[in-house]
Design an enzyme around this catalytic site. Sequence first.
Site, PDB file in Angstrom:
ATOM      1  N   CYS A   1     -12.696   0.038 -15.786  1.00 20.57           N
ATOM      2  CA  CYS A   1     -12.912   1.330 -15.958  1.00 20.57           C
ATOM      3  C   CYS A   1     -11.984   2.345 -15.674  1.00 20.57           C
ATOM      4  CB  CYS A   1     -14.122   1.395 -14.710  1.00 20.57           C
ATOM      5  SG  CYS A   1     -15.316   3.248 -14.841  1.00 20.57           S
TER       6      CYS A   1
ATOM      7  N   TYR B   1      -7.349   6.557   3.198  1.00 28.32           N
ATOM      8  CA  TYR B   1      -7.337   5.538   2.286  1.00 28.32           C
ATOM      9  C   TYR B   1      -6.431   4.065   2.932  1.00 28.32           C
ATOM     10  CZ  TYR B   1      -5.727   2.198  -1.055  1.00 28.32           C
ATOM     11  OH  TYR B   1      -5.285   1.002  -1.803  1.00 28.32           O
TER      12      TYR B   1
ATOM     13  N   GLU C   1       0.777  -1.015   0.061  1.00 25.89           N
ATOM     14  CA  GLU C   1      -0.056   0.034   0.056  1.00 25.89           C
ATOM     15  C   GLU C   1       0.861   1.287   0.072  1.00 25.89           C
ATOM     16  OE1 GLU C   1      -2.958   0.073  -0.755  1.00 25.89           O
ATOM     17  OE2 GLU C   1      -3.505  -1.924  -0.593  1.00 25.89           O
TER      18      GLU C   1
ATOM     19  N   ASP D   1     -10.397   5.045  -2.975  1.00 22.13           N
ATOM     20  CA  ASP D   1      -9.268   5.720  -3.768  1.00 22.13           C
ATOM     21  C   ASP D   1      -9.849   6.201  -4.943  1.00 22.13           C
ATOM     22  OD1 ASP D   1      -9.920   3.291  -5.338  1.00 22.13           O
ATOM     23  OD2 ASP D   1      -7.590   2.884  -5.828  1.00 22.13           O
TER      24      ASP D   1
END
Length: 297
Positions: A200, A127, A44, A145
Amino acid sequence: MPSLDDQPAASDLHHAVLAWYDMHARDLPWRRPEASAWSVMVSEFMLQQTPVARVLPVHEAWLERWPTPADLAAEPTGEAVRAWGRLGYPRRALRLHAAAVAITEQHDGVVPDSYDDLIALPGVGDYTAAAIASFAYGRRHVVLDTNVRRVFARAVAGVEFPATAVTRAERDLATGLLPDEEATAATWAVAVMELGALVCTASSPRCGACPIADVCRWRLAGHPAYDGPPRKAQAWAGTDRQCRGRLMAVLRESEGPVHASALAAAWDDAVQRERCLVGLIDDALVVRVGPESYALP
DNA sequence: CATCCGTGGTG
DNA sequence: TCACCAAGGAT
């Protein structure tokens, strides 16, 4: 048959996205069943503004060298900066090291599983705290996010891109779409993110491969063009960021301290070079070890 | 809330 | 070619 005024039903979205994820999820190291919470946490940090492809090799080397937070905490911060390589934003390496120290000293070396403990760590914002709690521990959190925000902007709000900053309505929407059951919510979080990353996408979305294309308000409206404020491109050439990057590259690639002349060779403008060097020292990314000698901390 | 903070791939 | 963009955080 949905009309433009209908909100996609949450249950329809859940089933379609979860089924798609089950079929198309990438096999990433930090997603494997044997992956530790530390592995998830390292990923992350590295993935903050850096693409997966460039993170993969560095993440692998990092986990091999420092399998636990305590292993990293025992090292000088400069080793973290050097191992960070060219991922960019090297302050993230410093923050990850500081987080490892905090985990070692305050959490018995175990990556915390609660949002509140996580967000208290250096370099962990909303996040990242939600992502670690959700991905590593299966907790139920809204993980917002850039990918998730874009998917919801399109599928539900019917616009091409979300607002610059997260709005209250946006967070409420994401909260309302979060599945009730904890494990399902955790899978949902990573699945929506994956959909945004693979289908997307920001430019040239692959609507033909999208599992929720039939209910997507943006697609049903005919893909209306973005009409919000222009999203400003970051300048690069000649900026302090470029200068700092050049200086850090010299220090990273040298085994020991470097002379000021080596830094001068990396950037012509002496005024800007000095300003950036002072800034790097202030950020604790560089230490002065002699009258005209510099090194990683 | 706007700005700063790296780097490299890509259409 | 070059603008855009990639799992944000801190100030």
